[in-house]
Design a protein around this motif. Structure first.
Motif, PDB file in Angstrom:
ATOM      1  N   ALA A 189      31.823 -30.075  66.862  1.00  8.60           N
ATOM      2  CA  ALA A 189      31.040 -29.478  67.943  1.00  8.60           C
ATOM      3  C   ALA A 189      31.035 -27.959  67.886  1.00  8.60           C
ATOM      4  N   SER A 190      32.059 -27.393  67.281  1.00  9.95           N
ATOM      5  CA  SER A 190      32.141 -25.929  67.235  1.00  9.95           C
ATOM      6  C   SER A 190      31.045 -25.300  66.392  1.00  9.95           C
ATOM      7  N   PHE A 191      30.344 -26.103  65.594  1.00  8.98           N
ATOM      8  CA  PHE A 191      29.300 -25.557  64.733  1.00  8.98           C
ATOM      9  C   PHE A 191      27.956 -25.440  65.452  1.00  8.98           C
ATOM     10  N   SER A 192      27.867 -26.001  66.631  1.00 11.26           N
ATOM     11  CA  SER A 192      26.612 -25.901  67.376  1.00 11.26           C
ATOM     12  C   SER A 192      26.405 -24.462  67.827  1.00 11.26           C
TER      13      SER A 192
ATOM     14  N   GLN B  18      14.497 -35.045  58.795  1.00 10.84           N
ATOM     15  CA  GLN B  18      13.638 -34.289  59.699  1.00 10.84           C
ATOM     16  C   GLN B  18      14.439 -33.701  60.858  1.00 10.84           C
ATOM     17  N   CYS B  19      15.480 -34.402  61.257  1.00 13.14           N
ATOM     18  CA  CYS B  19      16.318 -33.949  62.376  1.00 13.14           C
ATOM     19  C   CYS B  19      17.799 -33.841  62.027  1.00 13.14           C
ATOM     20  N   HIS B  20      18.201 -34.492  60.940  1.00 12.33           N
ATOM     21  CA  HIS B  20      19.634 -34.573  60.635  1.00 12.33           C
ATOM     22  C   HIS B  20      20.040 -33.800  59.386  1.00 12.33           C
ATOM     23  N   GLN B  21      19.300 -32.782  59.039  1.00 12.36           N
ATOM     24  CA  GLN B  21      19.713 -31.882  57.966  1.00 12.36           C
ATOM     25  C   GLN B  21      19.531 -30.462  58.438  1.00 12.36           C
TER      26      GLN B  21
ATOM     27  N   ALA C 128      20.556 -29.808  49.753  1.00 10.63           N
ATOM     28  CA  ALA C 128      21.066 -31.165  49.986  1.00 10.63           C
ATOM     29  C   ALA C 128      22.522 -31.312  49.580  1.00 10.63           C
ATOM     30  N   ILE C 129      23.118 -30.273  49.022  1.00  9.14           N
ATOM     31  CA  ILE C 129      24.527 -30.357  48.625  1.00  9.14           C
ATOM     32  C   ILE C 129      25.347 -29.257  49.308  1.00  9.14           C
ATOM     33  N   ASP C 130      24.893 -28.808  50.455  1.00 11.81           N
ATOM     34  CA  ASP C 130      25.646 -27.796  51.190  1.00 11.81           C
ATOM     35  C   ASP C 130      26.992 -28.382  51.622  1.00 11.81           C
ATOM     36  N   PRO C 131      28.106 -27.713  51.322  1.00 16.17           N
ATOM     37  CA  PRO C 131      29.432 -28.281  51.607  1.00 16.17           C
ATOM     38  C   PRO C 131      29.791 -28.316  53.087  1.00 16.17           C
ATOM     39  N   HIS C 132      29.016 -27.648  53.922  1.00 20.58           N
ATOM     40  CA  HIS C 132      29.301 -27.664  55.355  1.00 20.58           C
ATOM     41  C   HIS C 132      28.107 -28.180  56.149  1.00 20.58           C
ATOM     42  N   GLU C 133      27.388 -29.128  55.575  1.00 17.35           N
ATOM     43  CA  GLU C 133      26.287 -29.764  56.298  1.00 17.35           C
ATOM     44  C   GLU C 133      26.853 -30.551  57.480  1.00 17.35           C
ATOM     45  N   THR C 134      26.287 -30.322  58.655  1.00 14.99           N
ATOM     46  CA  THR C 134      26.749 -31.030  59.846  1.00 14.99           C
ATOM     47  C   THR C 134      25.808 -32.161  60.252  1.00 14.99           C
TER      48      THR C 134
ATOM     49  N   LEU D 179      25.860 -36.613  62.416  1.00 16.81           N
ATOM     50  CA  LEU D 179      26.061 -37.927  61.827  1.00 16.81           C
ATOM     51  C   LEU D 179      27.439 -38.060  61.197  1.00 16.81           C
ATOM     52  N   ARG D 180      28.229 -37.023  61.247  1.00 18.83           N
ATOM     53  CA  ARG D 180      29.586 -37.122  60.723  1.00 18.83           C
ATOM     54  C   ARG D 180      30.386 -38.085  61.611  1.00 18.83           C
ATOM     55  N   ASN D 181      31.035 -39.031  60.967  1.00 20.31           N
ATOM     56  CA  ASN D 181      31.811 -40.092  61.621  1.00 20.31           C
ATOM     57  C   ASN D 181      30.935 -41.085  62.380  1.00 20.31           C
ATOM     58  N   VAL D 182      29.640 -41.094  62.101  1.00 22.07           N
ATOM     59  CA  VAL D 182      28.742 -41.963  62.860  1.00 22.07           C
ATOM     60  C   VAL D 182      29.083 -43.440  62.684  1.00 22.07           C
ATOM     61  N   ALA D 183      29.647 -43.814  61.563  1.00 20.41           N
ATOM     62  CA  ALA D 183      29.962 -45.231  61.322  1.00 20.41           C
ATOM     63  C   ALA D 183      31.080 -45.753  62.212  1.00 20.41           C
TER      64      ALA D 183
END
Length: 382
Positions: free
Chosen positions: A92-95, A225-228, A233-239, A291-295
């Motif tokens: 959440a801190s990345f928002s 469209q909303c989740h990148q 596509a290989i950014d190491p800090h993609e949220t 989407l991190r930990n979405v599963a």
């Protein structure tokens, strides 16, 4: 529920450790760091009216900082039940702070409607919410802080000797400490299988790799469209969120409303509920979740209406398919319900890309599972 109780128990042990530090301190130097103080506060049930709720109650670290107790969170009063699913506090801190971008679109903030501009502001909300922790005002919260001699010592060391004399200053100090804890690597380790794959430490299965290619595709899915967020596509800090607000037509959760007493048909205004927003065109829009930990953080959507991750992918696919069988919600055996606010749907994003077959749907689900932090991988269901 044993894991839930264990998280609070671990926190109590940590708080005892803070007490020993404070008791053994003979100097005027800081006894604990801001982050350590924030950790203690995050788990402290004494900061709720009936001393039963803490930040960790709805954002349990044993469950990827979500609430394992159901579709919405119960309140400290033992009666209240929310109408929204508690979003994860992980990452959440990345928002970014709540603001309008150059195109005039609302971005960022905390909560599903962005009404808290920052983590600090978000941390100050639940203690004073009558349906959550239920404290009457800031002064009452500060009185609870004063009950703890360790807090008195640590607040004085970190924020000044007189900080507890001013309820507003002490309350702000509390939110800063909690936010500092939420900004630690514990909340954002970036150590999922996907992250390890990017670092060359793990190999994706063929199905996971297909899901990855589909997810980041500009042609075959609408996921990114909303989740990148990043351009690469290989950014190491993609949220895996654009931090923007969209109406995706999530069905009403009638099962939840049968429990919490909210009248069926009531429309959650989403972004329009944010005091800073007055434009009716924002009605029914909610902030894109990570989407991190979405599963491992179901149930899904802002109201917890879907239990299974695959159902979520099928729900999105309904906007692109003409196959009537693909319009059925597998959890109910009935067609997906119509959007409550059809006039503000994010049609462009939702209809981008072709319909997906079962193999591609399963591949996307497999890829989404790779976004699970290492500590939660044993929670992934096959």
């Amino acid at each position: 529920m044993k894991r839930y109780a264990g998280a609070i128990g671990t926190a109590v042990a940590g708080a005892f450790g803070l007490a020993l530090l404070a008791a053994n301190s003979t100097s005027a130097t800081t006894t604990v760091s801001m982050e350590e103080l924030g950790r203690s506060l995050f788990f402290d049930t004494n900061l709720s009216k009936n001393r039963t709720e803490a930040c960790a109650s709805c954002h349990d670290p044993e469950f990827a900082f979500t609430d394992p107790r159901g579709m919405a969170s119960p309140g400290d009063d033992g009666v209240s039940l929310g109408d929204r699913n508690a979003p994860t506090a992980a990452y959440a801190s990345f928002s970014p702070a709540f603001h309008r971008d150059k195109d005039g679109e609302w971005v960022g903030g905390q909560f599903l409607d962005g009404r808290a501009a920052s983590l600090e502001e978000q941390a100050g909300g639940p203690p004073l919410n009558p349906a959550e922790m239920g404290m009457p005002d800031k002064a009452a919260v500060v009185e609870r802080l004063r009950e703890n001699p360790d807090y008195q010592a640590n607040f004085a060391a970190l924020f000044g000797a007189d900080v507890m004399d001013d309820p507003d200053a002490a309350y702000d100090a509390m939110t800063k400490a909690i936010a500092a804890f939420e900004k630690t690597d514990e909340f954002a380790p970036f150590d999922s299988k996907y992250d390890r794959f990017l670092r060359g430490e793990a190999k994706l299965t063929e199905q996971e790799e297909l899901g990855r290619l589909l997810f980041f595709s500009q042609q075959f899915t609408n996921c990114n469209q909303c989740h990148q967020l990043a351009t690469s596509a290989i950014d190491p800090h993609e949220t895996f969120t654009d931090y923007r607000f969209h109406n995706i037509g999530t069905p009403e959760n009638l099962a939840l409303r049968a429990l919490n007493g909210v009248k069926p048909g009531t429309i959650d205004g989403g972004l329009l509920n944010n005091p800073a927003v007055e434009d009716a065109a924002q009605r029914g829009k909610f902030k894109t979740p990570t989407l991190r930990n979405v599963a491992v953080t179901g149930p899904y959507m802002h109201n917890g209406v879907f239990k299974d991750l695959r159902t979520v992918v099928l729900f999105y696919n309904r906007y692109n398919t003409k196959n009537p069988e693909r319009l059925i919600n597998p959890e109910t055996g009935k067609p997906f319900a119509d959007p409550q606010v059809p006039d503000t749907l994010s049609v462009t994003e939702l209809t981008h890309g072709p319909a997906l077959d079962d193999d591609r749907i399963d591949a996307l689900v497999a890829f989404l599972k790779t976004l699970t932090d290492r500590r939660y991988e044993d929670m992934i269901e096959d």
